[in-house]
Design an enzyme around this catalytic site. Structure first.
Site, short mmCIF file in Angstrom:
data_model
loop_
_atom_site.label_atom_id
_atom_site.label_comp_id
_atom_site.label_asym_id
_atom_site.label_seq_id
_atom_site.Cartn_x
_atom_site.Cartn_y
_atom_site.Cartn_z
CD1 TRP A 116 -18.09 13.37 11.70
CD2 TRP A 116 -18.05 11.54 10.96
NE1 TRP A 116 -17.29 12.24 12.87
CE2 TRP A 116 -17.08 11.38 11.82
CE3 TRP A 116 -18.12 10.56 10.23
CZ2 TRP A 116 -16.83 10.11 12.63
CZ3 TRP A 116 -17.38 9.15 10.10
CH2 TRP A 116 -17.04 8.60 11.63
CD GLU A 121 -4.67 -2.28 2.05
OE1 GLU A 121 -4.91 -1.54 1.10
OE2 GLU A 121 -4.51 -1.67 2.85
CB THR A 159 -0.86 -0.06 1.45
OG1 THR A 159 -0.15 -0.13 2.64
CG2 THR A 159 -1.67 -1.41 1.36
CE LYS A 172 -13.02 12.66 13.00
NZ LYS A 172 -12.07 11.93 12.39
#
Ligand code: ADP
Length: 546
Positions: A444, A330, A185, A439
């Site tokens: 959010w 992944e 990654t 935030k």
């Protein structure tokens, strides 16, 4: 009672066997690194992959040994992949866009024994070679005529190297759970992490990827994998394309607008896939030249959110269907694709675009859910957002040499680090990466929604939104903009454009114009760097709050 069917291990090299046997004459066309267009076919790719396997064995490479490739998409890279796979060695695609120190780090971490590379990357490797203690030899994907003088250890031109064997060789067979490939990654936080694919996961994932509601590939397609093999397993294109016997067109090192356009039109490409930044370059070029895309039917866009304006332009102006996709290294990497189920198929115009902005629904083989922080599943109402978790036969269960990473939960779910909604028909929409969400006052705000909206402004080339600390609200959004070449405008104009299209409290507190937005090695906006860049930024609303 057991089934009475044959035990036919799902081994990746069986894919190239199939392609060579049933689609042997199908072309594989490459813009070579040396310059000219090169044409071969699946039968020859297989024959030369057998030579690679035989030659690797002669060099002492065995089951489980890692062989690095630092290379563009070319026929030679494809041969090398299948050759490595065919003896049970493990291909490790290295992303050349990483920092040299990171490249050295992952090669050492993987313990690669051989490095197969393109001419392009010889100078880069020469600079870090003294740090690459596990590499025994360097194979440069070229012929003797183009082989440069190099200090790389035991360096040899690929054509000379495979020329030393006759190809009279048989693939090895082994358990389908054997490691097939590795990809790290990009490590936007901390060290990169190694994902280890198995033969079984790659083959199952290729089946999945080719299905009609995924990439929808067939032998009648001409596929241009713009996404490099070193980006998240090449989105399976090195497997799913030969699996269906489609023609393959490989772009080599040239991914700029005019070069891609030339391949699309000359070879009548019907299917292609890449990250949004590539398509930004192509569309920009088409706008200038007035070029058309008469052959291209479908483009898969993923890796980061596909801007609404991009989908609209491809579909309305060029009659090319956009399939928005989401995935992760992944996950091999495909997780969901936004093709139209009957419930949405009749939609047109803006309502259809609203759906196309979602990252879509998972194919069979990917389970998906959203949960709150305590792991409780959240409703699929298209509004509630939570942690996105997945499970399946092509999803990682651990990182290489990392014990007990908490992202792999005890019950087998993988926490993707993305925040998403699910709607009643199972369409997922990424709201943000958990660490990028803004935030504000306990609520959010989705940075992706704001970015998508901002790039819809005709003068905006690229937009990024980050949270900047705020004494009253904790964080407030700052909009960072790169304007199209030669354009100028004001903060008021941009905010005016956004007004009324989002909740009032989502409106960015400020807009800054920059020449460039930093990107990661896989073309994503580098929010971490951007946040560092603006860490001392004082929002105008902050002064007002004091
Ligand atoms: P890395 O995680 O190393 O940056 P990946 O290519 O594996 O590299 O990136 C996976 C991540 O990219 C996802 O978790 C998600 O945040 C983002 N991503 C991928 N596709 C999309 C998409 N279509 N829309 C929004 N984000 C996406």
């Amino acid at each position: 009672m057991l089934g009475l069917m044959q035990n036919w291990p799902l081994l990746c090299h069986r894919i190239i066997d199939h392609a060579a046997t049933f689609h042997g004459e199908r072309k594989v066309i490459t813009r070579s690194i040396e310059g000219p267009i090169h044409t071969t076919n699946y039968a020859d790719i297989r024959a030369r992959a057998l030579k690679v396997a035989q030659r690797l064995e002669k060099d002492g490479i065995k089951l489980g040994d890692r062989v690095a490739t630092l290379a563009w998409n070319t026929w030679r890279h494809l041969e090398a992949w299948y050759g490595i796979l065919g003896i049970g060695a493990v291909y490790h695609t290295v992303n050349p866009r990483l920092f040299p120190e990171q490249i050295a780090w992952i090669i050492n971490h993987a313990g690669d024994r051989v490095m197969i590379t393109d001419l392009t990357f010889v100078p880069l490797l020469e600079k870090i070679a003294d740090k690459l203690s596990t590499i025994e030899r360097y194979i440069v994907l070229t012929d003797a005529a183009h082989m440069p003088k190099t200090t790389l250890k035991n360096a040899v031109a690929y054509e000379d190297w495979i020329g030393e064997v006759d190809g009279d060789f048989a693939w090895k067979t082994f358990d389908e759970n054997t490691a097939a490939g590795m990809c790290y990654t990009s490590g936007t936080t901390g060290h990169p992490k190694g994902v280890v694919y198995s033969h079984r996961s790659n083959v199952l994932h290729a089946f999945m990827a080719a299905m009609p509601d995924c990439k929808g590939l067939s032998s009648r397609d001409v596929v241009l994998p713009v996404v490099p093999l070193f980006h998240a397993n090449g989105w399976s294109l090195a497997f799913s394309t030969p699996m269906v016997g489609a023609t393959m067109v490989m772009p080599g090192a040239k991914l700029d607008g005019p070069s891609i356009y030339e391949l699309l039109n000359t070879y009548k490409v019907s299917f292609t896939a890449a990250v949004p930044t590539v398509w930004l370059m192509l569309l920009h070029d088409l706008e200038k030249t007035g070029g058309k895309l008469p052959h291209l039917k479908r483009v898969v866009i993923g890796g980061s959110a596909c801007p609404r304006a991009m989908t609209k332009t491809f579909q309305d102006k060029y009659d090319v269907e956009v399939v928005h996709a989401w995935g992760m290294t992944e996950m091999s990497p495909l997780g969901s694709l936004c093709t139209m189920k009957p419930e949405y198929a009749a939609l047109t115009g803006e309502a259809r675009l609203d759906v196309e902005m979602k990252q879509g629904h998972p194919p069979f083989g990917v389970e998906m859910k959203i949960t709150d922080d305590s792991g409780k599943p959240l409703p699929w109402d298209g509004k509630t957002f939570g942690r996105l978790k997945v499970r399946g036969p092509a999803v990682a269960r651990s990182y290489y040499k990392v014990e007990g990473d908490p992202v792999f939960e005890k019950d087998g779910w993988f926490d993707t680090g993305d925040v998403a909604t699910m709607d009643r028909y199972g369409y997922m929409q990424i709201t943000d990466r958990a660490k990028d969400v803004i935030k504000s006052g306990g609520e959010w705000i989705s940075s992706i929604d704001l970015e998508n909206l901002a790039v819809g402004h005709p003068k905006v080339a690229e937009a990024a939104v980050i949270g900047v600390s705020h004494p009253k609200w904790d964080e407030r959004p700052l909009l960072v903009i790169v304007l199209k070449k030669g354009e100028s405008t004001t903060k008021e104009d941009i905010l005016g454009f956004m007004q009324g299209k989002i909740a009032k409290w989502w409106m960015p507190d400020d807009v800054v114009f920059v020449d460039e937005i930093p990107h990661t090695a896989t073309g994503k906006i580098q929010k971490l760097t951007l946040r560092q860049q603006f860490k001392d930024y004082r929002l105008p609303t902050e002064q007002a709050a004091e």
